[in-house]
Design a protein around this motif. Structure first.
Motif, mmCIF file in Angstrom:
data_model
loop_
_atom_site.group_PDB
_atom_site.id
_atom_site.type_symbol
_atom_site.label_atom_id
_atom_site.label_comp_id
_atom_site.label_asym_id
_atom_site.label_seq_id
_atom_site.Cartn_x
_atom_site.Cartn_y
_atom_site.Cartn_z
ATOM 1 N N UNK A 1 -30.634 4.297 2.950
ATOM 2 C CA UNK A 1 -29.482 4.128 3.848
ATOM 3 C C UNK A 1 -28.531 5.294 3.642
ATOM 4 N N UNK A 2 -27.689 5.532 4.636
ATOM 5 C CA UNK A 2 -26.677 6.583 4.562
ATOM 6 C C UNK A 2 -25.384 6.046 5.154
ATOM 7 N N UNK B 1 -30.844 15.321 -6.300
ATOM 8 C CA UNK B 1 -30.401 15.081 -4.928
ATOM 9 C C UNK B 1 -31.002 13.764 -4.421
ATOM 10 N N UNK B 2 -30.537 13.250 -3.289
ATOM 11 C CA UNK B 2 -31.020 11.951 -2.794
ATOM 12 C C UNK B 2 -32.510 11.944 -2.475
ATOM 13 N N UNK C 1 -33.816 16.106 4.945
ATOM 14 C CA UNK C 1 -33.771 15.013 3.969
ATOM 15 C C UNK C 1 -35.053 14.177 4.055
ATOM 16 N N UNK C 2 -35.433 13.547 2.950
ATOM 17 C CA UNK C 2 -36.466 12.515 3.056
ATOM 18 C C UNK C 2 -35.898 11.318 3.806
ATOM 19 N N UNK D 1 -30.855 23.222 12.028
ATOM 20 C CA UNK D 1 -31.922 22.460 12.677
ATOM 21 C C UNK D 1 -32.630 21.562 11.664
ATOM 22 N N UNK D 2 -31.934 21.204 10.597
ATOM 23 C CA UNK D 2 -32.539 20.380 9.563
ATOM 24 C C UNK D 2 -32.528 18.911 9.982
ATOM 25 N N UNK D 3 -33.612 18.220 9.675
ATOM 26 C CA UNK D 3 -33.738 16.806 10.047
ATOM 27 C C UNK D 3 -32.981 15.926 9.063
#
Length: 205
Positions: free
Chosen positions: A176-177, A150-151, A171-172, A189-191
């Motif tokens: 860039x995304x 995964x990224x 995610x870390x 509620x994931x960052x």
């Protein structure tokens, strides 16, 4: 035909003349030179060549005599079939790579390319390849460099148009995304962390 060099010594690997390969692979575990005759073209479907920390593979031109003598004239490397080159820990010299936006040397490679061109000295972009699915499933991604596929923090992540990703983990801090498809964060509620986030005209968050 296929080319696979598994070099356990520091001697140069030299490819003479122009050639067409199905798969080209160099998995040598120690630092060495990978040489292509100046003025020739190598055409291949895949190119799998990466060194490791302290064991950099140098890609360069040769004079074509078979003695490992380098040249300051260029050689050409061409990928067919649309595959991306995902490399790292290379020292690139006098290499002309095509097509553009295909040849990724990685963040730990060195650009000594002189008159060469076509190499990008960043990690290969990390793409979500499933039509839909969860962020945390490595089988949904290609060219990602984090644990489980995964990224991670070095990745430039792309969610292509028509792809739908469900964010099911924090995610870390991604490099860039780019969102051209859909990133579904509804009910979570994931960052989502990235140095830059871009949503283009076909994207949705």
């Amino acid at each position: 035909y296929n080319f696979w060099a598994d070099n356990s010594g520091t001697g140069a690997i030299e490819v003479i003349g122009s050639n067409t390969f199905n798969n080209f692979k160099d998995t040598g575990a120690v630092a060495h030179n990978l040489l292509f005759t100046a003025g020739t073209t190598q055409t291949m479907n895949t190119f799998t060549v990466s060194g490791t920390t302290g064991n950099v593979i140098t890609i360069n031109s040769s004079d074509g005599t078979g003695g490992g003598v380098t040249s300051t004239a260029t050689h050409a490397l061409t990928i067919t079939g649309g595959a991306l080159v995902d490399s790292d820990y290379l020292n690139i010299q006098y290499s002309v790579a095509s097509p553009g936006s295909t040849w990724y040397a990685g963040a730990n490679s060195t650009n000594n390319n002189g008159a060469g061109s076509g190499w990008t000295f960043t990690p290969t972009p990390c793409h979500f390849t499933a039509s839909s699915g969860s962020w945390s499933s490595g089988s949904n991604w290609t060219y990602c460099h984090g644990g489980g596929g995964i990224p991670n923090t070095t990745d430039n992540v792309i969610i292509d148009a028509s792809k739908t990703v469900t964010l099911d983990t924090a995610t870390p801090v991604l490099n860039s995304l780019l969102i051209s498809g859909t990133l579904n964060t509804s009910g979570s509620d994931y960052a989502l962390n990235a140095k830059t986030i871009n949503i283009d005209s076909t994207g949705a968050l």
